[in-house]
Design an enzyme around this catalytic site. Structure first.
Site, PDB file in Angstrom:
ATOM      1  N   LYS A 147      -7.192   1.606  -3.335  1.00  0.00           N
ATOM      2  CA  LYS A 147      -6.801   1.023  -2.041  1.00  0.00           C
ATOM      3  C   LYS A 147      -6.827   2.081  -0.925  1.00  0.00           C
ATOM      4  CE  LYS A 147      -4.850  -1.580   1.110  1.00  0.00           C
ATOM      5  NZ  LYS A 147      -5.672  -2.490   1.910  1.00  0.00           N
TER       6      LYS A 147
ATOM      7  N   LYS B  12       0.048   5.285   8.507  1.00  0.00           N
ATOM      8  CA  LYS B  12       0.592   5.538   7.158  1.00  0.00           C
ATOM      9  C   LYS B  12      -0.550   5.632   6.127  1.00  0.00           C
ATOM     10  CE  LYS B  12       1.547   1.989   4.857  1.00  0.00           C
ATOM     11  NZ  LYS B  12       1.077   1.050   3.858  1.00  0.00           N
TER      12      LYS B  12
ATOM     13  N   THR C 133       0.870  -1.182   0.000  1.00  0.00           N
ATOM     14  CA  THR C 133       0.000   0.000   0.000  1.00  0.00           C
ATOM     15  C   THR C 133       0.906   1.231   0.000  1.00  0.00           C
ATOM     16  OG1 THR C 133      -1.644  -1.212   1.283  1.00  0.00           O
ATOM     17  CG2 THR C 133      -1.883   1.188   1.194  1.00  0.00           C
TER      18      THR C 133
HETATM   19  N1  LIG Z   1      -1.223  -6.645   7.307  1.00  0.00           N
HETATM   20  C1  LIG Z   1      -2.335  -6.416   6.635  1.00  0.00           C
HETATM   21  O1  LIG Z   1      -3.440  -6.769   7.079  1.00  0.00           O
HETATM   22  C2  LIG Z   1      -2.282  -5.724   5.293  1.00  0.00           C
HETATM   23  C3  LIG Z   1      -3.414  -5.808   4.470  1.00  0.00           C
HETATM   24  C4  LIG Z   1      -3.394  -5.181   3.219  1.00  0.00           C
HETATM   25  C5  LIG Z   1      -2.267  -4.484   2.820  1.00  0.00           C
HETATM   26  N2  LIG Z   1      -1.184  -4.411   3.644  1.00  0.00           N
HETATM   27  C6  LIG Z   1       0.003  -3.682   3.153  1.00  0.00           C
HETATM   28  O2  LIG Z   1       0.986  -4.641   2.803  1.00  0.00           O
HETATM   29  C7  LIG Z   1       2.284  -4.110   3.053  1.00  0.00           C
HETATM   30  C8  LIG Z   1       3.024  -5.009   4.038  1.00  0.00           C
HETATM   31  O3  LIG Z   1       2.282  -5.012   5.254  1.00  0.00           O
HETATM   32  P1  LIG Z   1       2.636  -6.001   6.465  1.00  0.00           P
HETATM   33  O4  LIG Z   1       1.468  -6.018   7.373  1.00  0.00           O
HETATM   34  O5  LIG Z   1       3.187  -7.271   5.936  1.00  0.00           O
HETATM   35  O6  LIG Z   1       3.809  -5.167   7.166  1.00  0.00           O
HETATM   36  P2  LIG Z   1       4.979  -5.685   8.107  1.00  0.00           P
HETATM   37  O7  LIG Z   1       4.621  -6.959   8.768  1.00  0.00           O
HETATM   38  O8  LIG Z   1       5.369  -4.529   8.950  1.00  0.00           O
HETATM   39  O9  LIG Z   1       6.161  -5.988   7.058  1.00  0.00           O
HETATM   40  C9  LIG Z   1       6.792  -4.922   6.380  1.00  0.00           C
HETATM   41  C10 LIG Z   1       7.778  -5.481   5.363  1.00  0.00           C
HETATM   42  O10 LIG Z   1       8.471  -4.375   4.763  1.00  0.00           O
HETATM   43  C11 LIG Z   1       9.879  -4.587   4.933  1.00  0.00           C
HETATM   44  N3  LIG Z   1      10.583  -3.308   5.022  1.00  0.00           N
HETATM   45  C12 LIG Z   1      10.255  -2.224   5.783  1.00  0.00           C
HETATM   46  N4  LIG Z   1      11.122  -1.225   5.554  1.00  0.00           N
HETATM   47  C13 LIG Z   1      12.034  -1.675   4.658  1.00  0.00           C
HETATM   48  C14 LIG Z   1      13.155  -1.116   4.014  1.00  0.00           C
HETATM   49  N5  LIG Z   1      13.537   0.148   4.255  1.00  0.00           N
HETATM   50  N6  LIG Z   1      13.836  -1.880   3.129  1.00  0.00           N
HETATM   51  C15 LIG Z   1      13.449  -3.135   2.860  1.00  0.00           C
HETATM   52  N7  LIG Z   1      12.395  -3.741   3.432  1.00  0.00           N
HETATM   53  C16 LIG Z   1      11.679  -3.014   4.317  1.00  0.00           C
HETATM   54  C17 LIG Z   1       9.983  -5.377   6.220  1.00  0.00           C
HETATM   55  O11 LIG Z   1      11.250  -5.977   6.315  1.00  0.00           O
HETATM   56  P3  LIG Z   1      11.835  -6.408   7.771  1.00  0.00           P
HETATM   57  O12 LIG Z   1      11.210  -7.726   8.074  1.00  0.00           O
HETATM   58  O13 LIG Z   1      13.289  -6.465   7.550  1.00  0.00           O
HETATM   59  O14 LIG Z   1      11.419  -5.332   8.743  1.00  0.00           O
HETATM   60  C18 LIG Z   1       8.842  -6.378   5.995  1.00  0.00           C
HETATM   61  O15 LIG Z   1       9.206  -7.361   5.072  1.00  0.00           O
HETATM   62  C19 LIG Z   1       2.065  -2.671   3.594  1.00  0.00           C
HETATM   63  O16 LIG Z   1       2.155  -1.755   2.545  1.00  0.00           O
HETATM   64  C20 LIG Z   1       0.658  -2.743   4.144  1.00  0.00           C
HETATM   65  O17 LIG Z   1       0.056  -1.461   4.194  1.00  0.00           O
HETATM   66  C21 LIG Z   1      -1.155  -5.021   4.859  1.00  0.00           C
END
Ligand SMILES: NC(=O)c1ccc[n+]([C@@H]2O[C@H](COP(=O)([O-])OP(=O)(O)OC[C@H]3O[C@@H](n4cnc5c(N)ncnc54)[C@H](OP(=O)(O)O)[C@@H]3O)[C@@H](O)[C@H]2O)c1
Length: 289
Positions: free
Chosen positions: A167, A236, A92
């Site tokens: 989104k 965010k 997102t």
């Molecule tokens: N969770 C949900 O329910 C959901 C639903 C729909 C959409 N989303 C979207 O999907 C995306 C991922 O969400 P999530 O819930 O999986 O988040 P998350 O658990 O916080 O994971 C974030 C990911 O981004 C990586 N990352 C962060 N900063 C980075 C950087 N500077 N360089 C390289 N990698 C980096 C993290 O790596 P590390 O492991 O090394 O920190 C991890 O792999 C987001 O955009 C979120 O808004 C999430």
């Protein structure tokens, strides 16, 4: 078909597990390597290494900065992406960042699809996401096997940034619903209506939709950990809506309130809570726990 998953956070890991179950051969990379532990996939040392030879590359990263760092760098996804491959970005991100990614991929003569998703990690694991797929019809067609594996429905949008716009609109709605649920449950409870009963009445009458059912139950039970979607990422997304509102001259007063309430929750140390923990602010304002 060779698929690469970049980013193994809550969503990326769940999507990767689903793809393995669906029989895809996976190469993966995550900044923090141990998040790949136990996954039946080839774990690579860099994003570029993971992308080599891939037909489809799925990125699931926290925010604009994470996407720029991982995709556009000298050793990033785009530099290693094959001419026949498609980069599918499920993160997102802002409308502006999506425009930047489109330009970068066009300049490199590579294919890009913005494919932000609706649904939490458990839906990803079950292949039940909704996918907002924006890009050329040909790139979307080539990415469809991936969408079919992780999603139950794909909505086609005619450009990548438009998918990100959709989104942002959806998550703005969700944030507003969580805020409203917090306030409504506080009102009910102060008058003697238990939270669970209010949710039962809401969802059994005019408000029987997945968002009110799922978040209503979670808030009524006070079940904010472990986070499926963490509060800082919720902030965010609300800020993405506010920024787009600025650009398009659309006032979003509800988003402003939600932003302040998310900040209030974060100021109280609730970084690790699910974003539905936003409701704690309205409940506490009413003197409730
Ligand atoms: N969770 C949900 O329910 C959901 C639903 C729909 C959409 N989303 C979207 O999907 C995306 C991922 O969400 P999530 O819930 O999986 O988040 P998350 O658990 O916080 O994971 C974030 C990911 O981004 C990586 N990352 C962060 N900063 C980075 C950087 N500077 N360089 C390289 N990698 C980096 C993290 O790596 P590390 O492991 O090394 O920190 C991890 O792999 C987001 O955009 C979120 O808004 C999430």
């Amino acid at each position: 078909m060779q698929v690469t998953v970049i980013g193994l956070g809550r969503m990326g890991r769940a999507m990767a597990e689903r793809l393995v179950d669906e029989g895809f051969a996976l190469r993966v990379w995550n900044r923090t390597a141990d998040k790949a532990a136990g996954l039946d996939a080839t774990v690579c040392a860099s994003a570029a290494e993971a992308v080599l030879g891939a037909d489809l590359v799925l990125t699931s990263l926290a925010n604009d900065d994470a996407v720029r760092a991982t995709v556009l760098g000298a050793h990033g996804v785009l530099a290693a992406l094959g001419a026949e491959a498609v980069h599918v970005n499920a993160s997102t991100i802002s409308h502006a960042c999506a425009e930047e990614l489109v330009r970068a991929h066009e300049h490199a003569l590579r294919s890009y699809v913005s494919a932000p998703v609706l649904g939490r990690p458990d839906a990803a694991r079950a292949g039940a996401l909704a996918i907002l797929a924006g890009g050329s019809a040909e790139a979307r067609r080539r990415a469809q096997p991936l969408f079919d594996a992780i999603g139950q429905r794909t909505f086609a949008l005619d450009s990548a940034p438009r998918a990100n716009l959709a989104k942002i609109v959806c998550n703005f709605m969700l944030a507003g619903i969580i805020e409203l649920l917090g306030e409504a449950l506080a009102l009910g409870e102060k008058g003697g209506l238990p939270r669970e009963r209010t949710v039962e009445i809401l969802t059994g009458t005019l408000f029987g939709c997945p968002a009110v059912e799922g978040y209503g139950k979670r808030i009524a039970e006070g079940r904010f950990e472990p986070a499926g979607f963490a509060m800082p990422l919720g902030l965010k997304d609300v800020e993405l809506a506010l920024a787009l509102g600025d650009t398009l001259r659309v006032p979003l007063p509800t988003a402003s309130v939600v932003r302040d309430h998310l900040l209030a929750a974060l100021a109280r140390g609730r970084e690790r809570l699910d974003w539905s923990g936003l409701a704690t602010v309205a409940l506490e304002a009413a003197g409730l726990r």
